[in-house]
Design a protein around this motif. Structure first.
Motif, PDB file in Angstrom:
ATOM      1  N   ARG A   1     -55.268  -9.562  -8.149  1.00  0.00           N
ATOM      2  CA  ARG A   1     -54.120  -8.607  -8.271  1.00  0.00           C
ATOM      3  C   ARG A   1     -52.806  -9.419  -8.042  1.00  0.00           C
ATOM      4  NH1 ARG A   1     -54.237  -2.408  -6.395  1.00  0.00           N
ATOM      5  NH2 ARG A   1     -55.509  -1.581  -7.995  1.00  0.00           N
TER       6      ARG A   1
ATOM      7  N   GLY B   1     -50.740  -9.499 -13.328  1.00  0.00           N
ATOM      8  CA  GLY B   1     -50.795  -8.270 -13.937  1.00  0.00           C
ATOM      9  C   GLY B   1     -49.324  -7.397 -13.887  1.00  0.00           C
ATOM     10  N   VAL B   2     -48.701  -7.780 -12.712  1.00  0.00           N
ATOM     11  CA  VAL B   2     -47.229  -6.931 -12.846  1.00  0.00           C
ATOM     12  C   VAL B   2     -46.260  -8.086 -12.577  1.00  0.00           C
ATOM     13  CG1 VAL B   2     -46.006  -5.352 -11.570  1.00  0.00           C
ATOM     14  CG2 VAL B   2     -48.401  -4.842 -11.754  1.00  0.00           C
TER      15      VAL B   2
ATOM     16  N   ARG C   1     -50.509  -6.957 -22.097  1.00  0.00           N
ATOM     17  CA  ARG C   1     -50.933  -6.136 -21.068  1.00  0.00           C
ATOM     18  C   ARG C   1     -49.993  -6.034 -19.820  1.00  0.00           C
ATOM     19  NH1 ARG C   1     -55.505  -7.593 -18.802  1.00  0.00           N
ATOM     20  NH2 ARG C   1     -55.943  -5.596 -17.954  1.00  0.00           N
ATOM     21  N   THR C   2     -49.426  -7.161 -19.674  1.00  0.00           N
ATOM     22  CA  THR C   2     -48.556  -7.251 -18.474  1.00  0.00           C
ATOM     23  C   THR C   2     -47.630  -6.128 -18.058  1.00  0.00           C
ATOM     24  OG1 THR C   2     -48.596  -9.734 -18.513  1.00  0.00           O
ATOM     25  CG2 THR C   2     -47.154  -8.629 -16.772  1.00  0.00           C
ATOM     26  N   VAL C   3     -47.778  -5.523 -16.951  1.00  0.00           N
ATOM     27  CA  VAL C   3     -46.941  -4.251 -16.836  1.00  0.00           C
ATOM     28  C   VAL C   3     -45.782  -4.802 -16.046  1.00  0.00           C
ATOM     29  CG1 VAL C   3     -46.745  -2.092 -15.104  1.00  0.00           C
ATOM     30  CG2 VAL C   3     -49.021  -2.841 -16.139  1.00  0.00           C
TER      31      VAL C   3
ATOM     32  N   TYR D   1     -42.345  -0.726 -17.650  1.00  0.00           N
ATOM     33  CA  TYR D   1     -43.178   0.517 -17.505  1.00  0.00           C
ATOM     34  C   TYR D   1     -42.583   1.496 -16.359  1.00  0.00           C
ATOM     35  CZ  TYR D   1     -46.783   2.560 -14.321  1.00  0.00           C
ATOM     36  OH  TYR D   1     -47.676   3.345 -13.503  1.00  0.00           O
TER      37      TYR D   1
ATOM     38  N   PHE E   1     -50.349  -1.466 -10.976  1.00  0.00           N
ATOM     39  CA  PHE E   1     -51.762  -2.270 -11.047  1.00  0.00           C
ATOM     40  C   PHE E   1     -53.128  -1.205 -11.438  1.00  0.00           C
ATOM     41  CE2 PHE E   1     -50.031  -5.847  -8.625  1.00  0.00           C
ATOM     42  CZ  PHE E   1     -50.543  -6.821  -9.412  1.00  0.00           C
TER      43      PHE E   1
ATOM     44  N   TYR F   1     -52.525  -1.155 -15.169  1.00  0.00           N
ATOM     45  CA  TYR F   1     -52.825  -2.437 -15.618  1.00  0.00           C
ATOM     46  C   TYR F   1     -54.343  -2.502 -15.879  1.00  0.00           C
ATOM     47  CZ  TYR F   1     -53.569  -7.468 -15.892  1.00  0.00           C
ATOM     48  OH  TYR F   1     -54.129  -8.742 -16.380  1.00  0.00           O
ATOM     49  N   GLU F   2     -54.976  -2.313 -14.898  1.00  0.00           N
ATOM     50  CA  GLU F   2     -56.415  -1.930 -14.690  1.00  0.00           C
ATOM     51  C   GLU F   2     -57.283  -1.124 -15.638  1.00  0.00           C
ATOM     52  OE1 GLU F   2     -56.913  -1.966 -10.508  1.00  0.00           O
ATOM     53  OE2 GLU F   2     -56.200  -4.060 -10.391  1.00  0.00           O
TER      54      GLU F   2
END
Length: 365
Positions: free
Chosen positions: A243, A288-289, A314-316, A339, A359, A362-363
């Motif tokens: 993460r 991820g973020v 895909r990145t938040v 987001y 996250f 994201y997942e």
């Protein structure tokens, strides 16, 4: 890019003048062209490259091909294939150890004549590449007929690989086109780990640039060949999914505080003091973020997010701002760049809860 081996060299001209000091090629090559000395210089370089190869072979070095750039006036000489063959024979060098680099604009000046000369050169057994691809005026119907072996992606596109969606799209397209034509794709001007990672992800075959080595004088190159130096491929090893969160802010205190808040909470925390550093981190890691301040030096968080939305969909993305006015937030939301947003300064527990939510989102993607 798969073994890390040195697979080729390029012969570069450097003029160390006793009166003028080091004169770069951008200054003396145009003068050589205007004074009709470029052909003589070109033949000297070709002869020197073959003589060097012969000397290194005699010394038992693990030799790799040397690439030599061809000037337009040289390439217009239809007897060039005979000159190349004679030079190779004079030094007793196998044709596979010599490559010629042709610019696409040079190749297109007289396409039919270029194709015929390329075919004769190809018959000698030497390698050929199209240099600085993407900066000329290629006609794809001719390109597919050129008997070349490699496309070299111009460094002007490599330079923006981690920060410019258009450059990244062009590089990806050239790599795929090269492979579809059965050609090797080489990226010029690779200087950072981020660029290396993106090129590896896109399937680029070879790289050239300061990331591995700056240009070297002959004796330093000999030492490199003797040591069998290889590029470290560790940055390209697959990593365990973590993460990973990235905070972008130009205030060092904010970055430090963010790390302290998340210490021991199971996140890999990265921080960037501006967008240039952020682009490199994004290219080199699976983030991820991303949390970014709205007010960055020379940029806005929304502009930054719009770019990375295209490159890393895909990145938040979470916007951090002291301006929570409806107009500012509506601009970010309407452009689809974020987001969520968080008010600055943040509340620690609210930040932790926001990250958990981001996250989880994201997942699920």
């Amino acid at each position: 890019m798969r073994s890390g081996r040195i697979v080729g060299m390029e012969a570069l001209l450097r003029w160390q003048s006793p009166e003028l000091g080091l004169v770069p090629p951008l200054q003396f090559i145009p003068v050589a062209e205007e004074s009709n000395l470029i052909n003589a210089i070109g033949m000297w370089v070709l002869d020197k490259a073959c003589a060097t190869l012969r000397a290194w072979l005699d010394a038992g070095l693990p030799v790799v091909p040397i690439a030599v750039n061809v000037a337009a006036s040289q390439f217009s000489d239809q007897g060039m294939d005979q000159l190349v063959r004679a030079t190779l024979e004079r030094h007793g060098v196998e044709p596979r150890l010599l490559e010629l680099e042709l610019t696409e604009s040079l190749s297109m000046e007289n396409p039919e004549a270029s194709i015929e000369l390329m075919r004769r050169l190809n018959a000698t057994g030497i390698g050929m590449s199209i240099d600085d691809f993407g900066t000329g005026y290629s006609n794809l119907s001719y390109l597919k007929r050129f008997p070349v072996h490699k496309l070299k992606i111009d460094q002007s596109f490599t330079r923006g690989l981690t920060s410019d969606p258009e450059d990244r799209s062009i590089v990806t397209a050239v790599i795929r086109m090269a492979h579809s034509l059965g050609l090797c794709a080489i990226a010029e001007g690779v200087e950072t780990e981020g660029q290396l990672r993106v090129l590896a992800a896109e399937g680029c075959d070879e790289i050239q640039g300061y990331y591995f080595s700056r240009p070297l004088p002959e004796q330093a190159m000999v030492a490199m060949l003797e040591r069998g130096l290889r590029m470290d491929l560790a940055p390209l090893a697959p990593s365990v999914r973590r993460r990973t969160v990235l905070l972008v802010d130009d205030e060092p205190q904010v970055l430090s505080t963010f790390r302290k808040v998340l210490d021991g909470r199971g996140y890999d925390v990265m921080t960037a003091h501006g967008v240039a550093e952020a682009y490199e981190l994004l290219a080199g890691h699976e983030v991820g973020v991303v949390i970014s301040d709205q007010e960055l030096l020379g940029h806005t968080g929304i502009d930054f997010f719009q770019r990375i939305k295209r490159m890393y969909p895909r990145t938040v993305r979470v916007l951090m701002t002291a301006d929570i006015s409806p107009a500012n937030l509506a601009d970010a939301i309407n452009k689809g760049a974020i987001y969520k947003f968080v008010a600055k300064p943040w509340q620690d527990e609210a930040m932790v809860a926001l990250l958990a939510s981001a996250f989880a989102h994201y997942e699920r993607l």
